[in-house]
Design an enzyme around this catalytic site. Structure first.
Site, PDB file in Angstrom:
ATOM      1  N   GLU A 326       0.594  -1.510   0.052  1.00 30.56           N
ATOM      2  CA  GLU A 326       0.245  -0.203   0.054  1.00 30.56           C
ATOM      3  C   GLU A 326       0.520   1.105   0.511  1.00 30.56           C
ATOM      4  OE1 GLU A 326      -3.501  -1.544   2.348  1.00 30.56           O
ATOM      5  OE2 GLU A 326      -2.204  -1.005   3.916  1.00 30.56           O
TER       6      GLU A 326
HETATM    7  C1  TNX Z   1      -3.867  -3.785   4.716  1.00 29.30           C
HETATM    8  S1  TNX Z   1      -3.135  -5.934   3.849  1.00 29.30           S
HETATM    9  C2  TNX Z   1      -3.148  -3.763   5.222  1.00 29.30           C
HETATM   10  C3  TNX Z   1      -3.227  -3.448   6.880  1.00 29.30           C
HETATM   11  C4  TNX Z   1      -4.495  -2.502   7.755  1.00 29.30           C
HETATM   12  C5  TNX Z   1      -5.436  -4.391   6.905  1.00 29.30           C
HETATM   13  C6  TNX Z   1      -6.638  -4.067   8.205  1.00 29.30           C
HETATM   14  C7  TNX Z   1      -1.611  -5.733   4.001  1.00 29.30           C
HETATM   15  C8  TNX Z   1      -0.545  -5.762   3.209  1.00 29.30           C
HETATM   16  N1  TNX Z   1      -2.109  -3.265   4.700  1.00 29.30           N
HETATM   17  O1  TNX Z   1      -1.889  -1.829   6.840  1.00 29.30           O
HETATM   18  O2  TNX Z   1      -3.592  -2.864   9.043  1.00 29.30           O
HETATM   19  O3  TNX Z   1      -5.552  -3.849   5.556  1.00 29.30           O
HETATM   20  O4  TNX Z   1      -7.076  -5.206   7.522  1.00 29.30           O
END
Ligand code: TNX
Length: 512
Positions: A326
């Site tokens: 992300e």
């Molecule tokens: C996605 S999955 C994220 C996290 C959040 C989560 C909450 C991923 C690699 N990153 O930063 O905590 O969703 O469900």
């Protein structure tokens, strides 16, 4: 563009912890049909039972494993359970004398006179003991003395895992969990033969590990948590205590420092890490994708090199997790530049990244952790890299069980026990060769999770479902049979004080 959630106002609900340390309501003897994960082969000998009595002793070729078993038996039975210096004719022996199968294989033999676990490696002995625990009445897992009797059904189990990587992840960044809470979780997951605990040690909301060369990461960056809750961080000695506690339970700790995004806590701690030289304020919300290390500054790579150097030095396991997810405020080119350089700074450890890392140039040994909700992702499927399967729609323990679940989120779906169980790690991601799948991991993100009771409510019973997918052969996969094995865990969790979700998909024994 993924559709992401936004938690506008967090309902931080703590579920009531169930009363700990009570006698299991149903004192029925356990059976070969109640073991999770289901063993490769289990042959009961009808009419044969071994009784643990006041004269039972334990011998082990691996002292740590023998001691853990003896301690638990002493706590629950009140018997002396001495450690024997040679294998007793009428007691419990844990022997490195070999077992059919690979490194983690074990064979468990229960006769009327003795119990023997044999294995090729210490790991196998530990797993044999976890199976033995599940063959004992649930009260054997009590922290206080219970009445007994203590029968173990006779027979032979020969067992080994489907995958070498069977993980759980705990996000200690969104909320901080003290050492005792991490150890409590280690106790619980290792009962299901999970062999990796991935610790998400840094994020926008907090930095949780002392780094001597960048001390403000912990002292300042670690001072916050989601919703203004108390922060915290592990000293190096505490981190090493966790590593040792995990190792005694055959669990490898994989530390994650998330980068280049999810770095607000670091950026707030050191102004120089920011491209504009201005430190942002600390952050206690739950948005993602707004922070980035400064890809064009040389200091960024000094920082990464020193942080990973100190982390590698205190981590005996072979992996460092560099996050990489992300990074929506890092351009695609910058992301590639950054991740490619960061991979070279892992101080001899094998790099794991969230699957977004396939958008850089993953090193041949770099492992991608798939966290998507889709069964299609050609970039990951065709990357030619090993993959850890953590599809969010199946394995994310922070997703709600149903619309009314007081904790958790819904962006990846609503995940009841059946959803967590009914998928195949080898075929989930279309086009990914089965040989590239290293195993499974169930992550627990903690935006809405604040206590051990919260952790347990979200992890149980879904974590054992994922553990079975990681351990048991696909040929044993059977939802109906799983529900009855899982139901048998309820009285055990009740006795252990595990605050589990009483899913209506499972017929829990009365009173559990
Ligand atoms: C996605 S999955 C994220 C996290 C959040 C989560 C909450 C991923 C690699 N990153 O930063 O905590 O969703 O469900």
């Amino acid at each position: 563009m993924r559709i992401r959630f936004a938690i506008v106002s967090l309902a931080l609900v703590t579920c009531g912890i169930s009363a700990p340390a009570q006698a299991a309501p149903a004192q029925a003897a356990s059976s070969f049909a109640s073991v999770v994960p289901v063993p490769v082969s289990a042959a009961p000998t009808s009419g044969v039972t071994y009784q643990i009595t006041a004269s039972t002793s334990v011998y082990s070729d691996v002292p740590t494993t023998g001691n853990l078993l003896a301690q638990q038996l002493r706590r629950a039975t009140g018997y002396p359970v001495p450690i024997a210096s040679t294998p007793p004719a009428d007691g419990i022996s844990l022997r490195l004398t070999g077992a059919p199968g690979g490194e983690e294989a074990y064979q468990l033999d229960v006769t009327a006179s003795a119990i023997t676990v044999s294995a090729n490696q210490p790991a196998g002995l530990f797993y044999g003991v976890q199976t033995l625990r599940q063959l004992l009445p649930p009260a054997a897992d009590s922290p206080t003395v219970q009445p007994g009797p203590w029968p173990v059904p006779g027979g032979r189990i020969v067992d080994q895992p489907r995958y070498a990587y069977r993980g759980a992840m705990l996000d200690v960044a969104r909320h901080f969990f003290p050492v005792a809470a991490v150890e409590r979780y280690l106790d619980q997951i290792s009962l299901y033969k999970i062999n990796v605990l991935h610790l998400h040690l840094s994020d926008d909301q907090g930095w949780r590990i002392v780094i001597d060369s960048w001390p403000r990461l912990a002292t300042y960056g670690g001072s916050t948590a989601v919703g203004g809750d108390p922060g915290g961080s592990y000293t190096k000695a505490q981190y090493q205590e966790i590593v040792a506690y995990a190792a005694a339970r055959n669990v490898t700790i994989i530390p994650e420092i998330d980068m280049p995004g999810h770095t607000n806590a670091a950026l707030a701690s050191y102004a120089d890490l920011n491209c504009d030289g201005v430190a942002p304020p600390l952050y206690t919300g739950t948005d993602v994708g707004f922070s980035s290390l400064c890809v064009s500054k040389e200091l960024t790579y000094t920082f990464v090199d020193q942080v990973l150097g100190e982390l590698a030095a205190m981590t005996p396991g072979p992996y460092l997790h560099l996050g990489g997810d992300e990074a929506s405020s890092t351009s695609a080119t910058d992301y590639r530049t950054f991740m490619n350089r960061a991979q070279d700074l892992a101080h001899g450890k094998t790099v794991i990244g969230w699957h977004d890392i396939v958008n850089a140039t993953p090193l041949p040994a770099t492992i991608a952790q798939y966290w998507g909700t889709s069964t299609r992702n050609t970039a990951v499927a065709n990357a030619g890299r090993k993959v850890i399967m953590s599809p969010a729609s199946r394995t994310y323990l922070d997703m709600k069980y149903n619309r009314k679940t007081p904790l958790g989120q819904t962006w990846a779906g609503i995940i009841e026990v059946r959803d967590a169980y009914n998928w195949n790690p080898a075929t989930f991601l279309s086009g990914l060769p089965a040989s590239q799948v290293m195993g499974v991991e169930a992550p627990l993100w903690t935006e809405t999770i604040r206590t051990s009771a919260d952790i347990e409510y979200m992890a149980f019973p879904r974590l054992p479902a994922i553990a079975e997918l990681g351990w048991s052969p696909q040929s044993t996969h059977d939802w109906t049979a799983f529900t009855s094995r899982l139901a048998a865990q309820g009285p055990r969790w009740h006795v252990m004080g595990v605050n589990y979700y009483h899913s209506t998909q499972i017929s829990w024994p009365a009173g559990s």
